[in-house]
Scaffold this motif. Structure first.
Motif, mmCIF file in Angstrom:
data_model
loop_
_atom_site.group_PDB
_atom_site.id
_atom_site.type_symbol
_atom_site.label_atom_id
_atom_site.label_comp_id
_atom_site.label_asym_id
_atom_site.label_seq_id
_atom_site.Cartn_x
_atom_site.Cartn_y
_atom_site.Cartn_z
ATOM 1 N N ILE A 45 0.812 -1.222 0.000
ATOM 2 C CA ILE A 45 0.000 0.000 0.000
ATOM 3 C C ILE A 45 0.844 1.269 0.000
ATOM 4 O O ILE A 45 0.350 2.338 -0.321
ATOM 5 C CB ILE A 45 -0.996 0.036 1.182
ATOM 6 C CG1 ILE A 45 -0.274 -0.045 2.524
ATOM 7 C CG2 ILE A 45 -2.039 -1.064 1.035
ATOM 8 C CD1 ILE A 45 -1.181 0.202 3.734
ATOM 9 N N GLN A 46 2.141 1.124 0.351
ATOM 10 C CA GLN A 46 3.016 2.294 0.379
ATOM 11 C C GLN A 46 4.449 1.858 0.085
ATOM 12 O O GLN A 46 4.929 0.873 0.633
ATOM 13 C CB GLN A 46 2.936 2.946 1.763
ATOM 14 C CG GLN A 46 3.315 4.392 1.795
ATOM 15 C CD GLN A 46 3.070 4.969 3.167
ATOM 16 O OE1 GLN A 46 3.832 4.681 4.095
ATOM 17 N NE2 GLN A 46 2.023 5.758 3.318
ATOM 18 N N LEU A 47 5.106 2.601 -0.800
ATOM 19 C CA LEU A 47 6.491 2.317 -1.163
ATOM 20 C C LEU A 47 7.274 3.613 -1.058
ATOM 21 O O LEU A 47 6.911 4.618 -1.693
ATOM 22 C CB LEU A 47 6.570 1.753 -2.585
ATOM 23 C CG LEU A 47 7.947 1.364 -3.105
ATOM 24 C CD1 LEU A 47 8.563 0.247 -2.257
ATOM 25 C CD2 LEU A 47 7.865 0.925 -4.563
ATOM 26 N N ASP A 51 1.902 6.447 -1.523
ATOM 27 C CA ASP A 51 0.805 5.496 -1.651
ATOM 28 C C ASP A 51 0.888 4.763 -2.977
ATOM 29 O O ASP A 51 1.286 5.345 -3.993
ATOM 30 C CB ASP A 51 -0.546 6.207 -1.555
ATOM 31 C CG ASP A 51 -0.828 6.707 -0.141
ATOM 32 O OD1 ASP A 51 -0.162 6.253 0.803
ATOM 33 O OD2 ASP A 51 -1.717 7.564 -0.001
ATOM 34 N N VAL A 52 0.523 3.493 -2.970
ATOM 35 C CA VAL A 52 0.556 2.655 -4.169
ATOM 36 C C VAL A 52 -0.870 2.214 -4.484
ATOM 37 O O VAL A 52 -1.570 1.698 -3.622
ATOM 38 C CB VAL A 52 1.453 1.412 -3.952
ATOM 39 C CG1 VAL A 52 1.368 0.471 -5.130
ATOM 40 C CG2 VAL A 52 2.885 1.837 -3.685
ATOM 41 N N ALA A 77 5.340 -8.417 -8.358
ATOM 42 C CA ALA A 77 5.969 -7.097 -8.275
ATOM 43 C C ALA A 77 5.321 -6.050 -9.180
ATOM 44 O O ALA A 77 5.867 -4.970 -9.344
ATOM 45 C CB ALA A 77 7.460 -7.211 -8.603
ATOM 46 N N GLY A 78 4.193 -6.348 -9.780
ATOM 47 C CA GLY A 78 3.530 -5.386 -10.659
ATOM 48 C C GLY A 78 3.483 -5.865 -12.086
ATOM 49 O O GLY A 78 2.547 -5.563 -12.830
ATOM 50 N N ILE A 111 4.580 1.187 -11.655
ATOM 51 C CA ILE A 111 5.561 1.114 -10.565
ATOM 52 C C ILE A 111 6.898 0.626 -11.095
ATOM 53 O O ILE A 111 6.966 -0.179 -12.022
ATOM 54 C CB ILE A 111 5.055 0.184 -9.434
ATOM 55 C CG1 ILE A 111 5.971 0.301 -8.212
ATOM 56 C CG2 ILE A 111 4.962 -1.247 -9.899
ATOM 57 C CD1 ILE A 111 5.393 -0.317 -6.970
ATOM 58 N N ASN A 112 7.968 1.138 -10.504
ATOM 59 C CA ASN A 112 9.298 0.672 -10.846
ATOM 60 C C ASN A 112 9.566 -0.583 -10.009
ATOM 61 O O ASN A 112 9.738 -0.504 -8.792
ATOM 62 C CB ASN A 112 10.330 1.761 -10.537
ATOM 63 C CG ASN A 112 11.732 1.347 -10.912
ATOM 64 O OD1 ASN A 112 12.037 0.159 -11.065
ATOM 65 N ND2 ASN A 112 12.603 2.318 -11.058
ATOM 66 N N GLU A 113 9.550 -1.720 -10.658
ATOM 67 C CA GLU A 113 9.731 -2.987 -9.938
ATOM 68 C C GLU A 113 11.057 -3.034 -9.188
ATOM 69 O O GLU A 113 11.150 -3.643 -8.126
ATOM 70 C CB GLU A 113 9.630 -4.166 -10.896
ATOM 71 C CG GLU A 113 8.230 -4.455 -11.332
ATOM 72 C CD GLU A 113 8.117 -5.724 -12.143
ATOM 73 O OE1 GLU A 113 7.166 -6.479 -11.901
ATOM 74 O OE2 GLU A 113 8.992 -5.981 -13.007
ATOM 75 N N ASN A 114 12.089 -2.397 -9.718
ATOM 76 C CA ASN A 114 13.384 -2.414 -9.042
ATOM 77 C C ASN A 114 13.302 -1.758 -7.666
ATOM 78 O O ASN A 114 13.939 -2.210 -6.725
ATOM 79 C CB ASN A 114 14.452 -1.738 -9.900
ATOM 80 C CG ASN A 114 14.835 -2.576 -11.101
ATOM 81 O OD1 ASN A 114 14.761 -3.800 -11.060
ATOM 82 N ND2 ASN A 114 15.219 -1.925 -12.181
ATOM 83 N N ASP A 115 12.510 -0.681 -7.545
ATOM 84 C CA ASP A 115 12.334 -0.040 -6.238
ATOM 85 C C ASP A 115 11.676 -0.998 -5.256
ATOM 86 O O ASP A 115 12.052 -1.074 -4.095
ATOM 87 C CB ASP A 115 11.473 1.225 -6.365
ATOM 88 C CG ASP A 115 12.197 2.349 -7.095
ATOM 89 O OD1 ASP A 115 13.437 2.275 -7.250
ATOM 90 O OD2 ASP A 115 11.505 3.302 -7.508
#
Length: 152
Positions: A45-47, A51-52, A77-78, A111-115
């Protein structure tokens, strides 16, 4: 002299009983927390404080689950699936290892999966409060916050 010795022995006995109770209480709390984290579907829900939300073109929510059998991590991961292993230690310590990800190309994922994947590399402890799991590094703000999902 005998009275002083007796008082000292009573005092030491009382202290050891109290610390023994605290230790068993701490162990019970750790076991409760471990049973809360393992087997739960944790939805991101948060990265990094942001908020995600699930994107329209995303096939499912970003999540992970810790499996008790084999200490395995599974998740999404998205765009790509993730898996690896984990260890839990006293003091709500957590370590992820052997993390792997599928290699699908998803150019439109928000979303940046690496993050997201870096969270598993950096996290060394966790907290659970009101159905939310925070993965942390040291005592800094959470790397990521997850909500226990009832259905998956």
């Amino acid at each position: 002299m005998k009275t002083t010795f007796l008082l000292i022995m009573l005092f030491l006995s009382a202290i050891s009983c109290q610390s023994g109770d605290r230790t068993s209480s701490d162990k019970n709390q750790q076991n409760t927390t471990e049973s809360e984290i393992v087997g739960t579907h944790w939805k991101l829900i948060q990265l990094e404080g942001q908020d995600v939300k699930m994107a329209d073109n995303q096939e499912k929510e970003i999540y992970f689950v810790l499996k008790s059998e084999g200490k395995k991590v599974e998740g999404f991961a998205g765009c790509n699936s993730i898996n690896g292993t984990y260890t839990l230690e006293e003091g709500q310590r957590i370590h992820f290892s052997q993390m792997a990800v599928t290699l699908r190309a998803c150019p439109d994922v928000a979303i940046n999966e690496n993050d997201y994947l870096q969270v598993f590399e950096l996290a060394d402890n966790y907290t659970i409060h009101n159905g939310e799991l925070a993965l942390n590094v040291g005592k800094r703000a959470p790397l990521a916050v997850f909500k226990a999902a009832a259905d998956h």
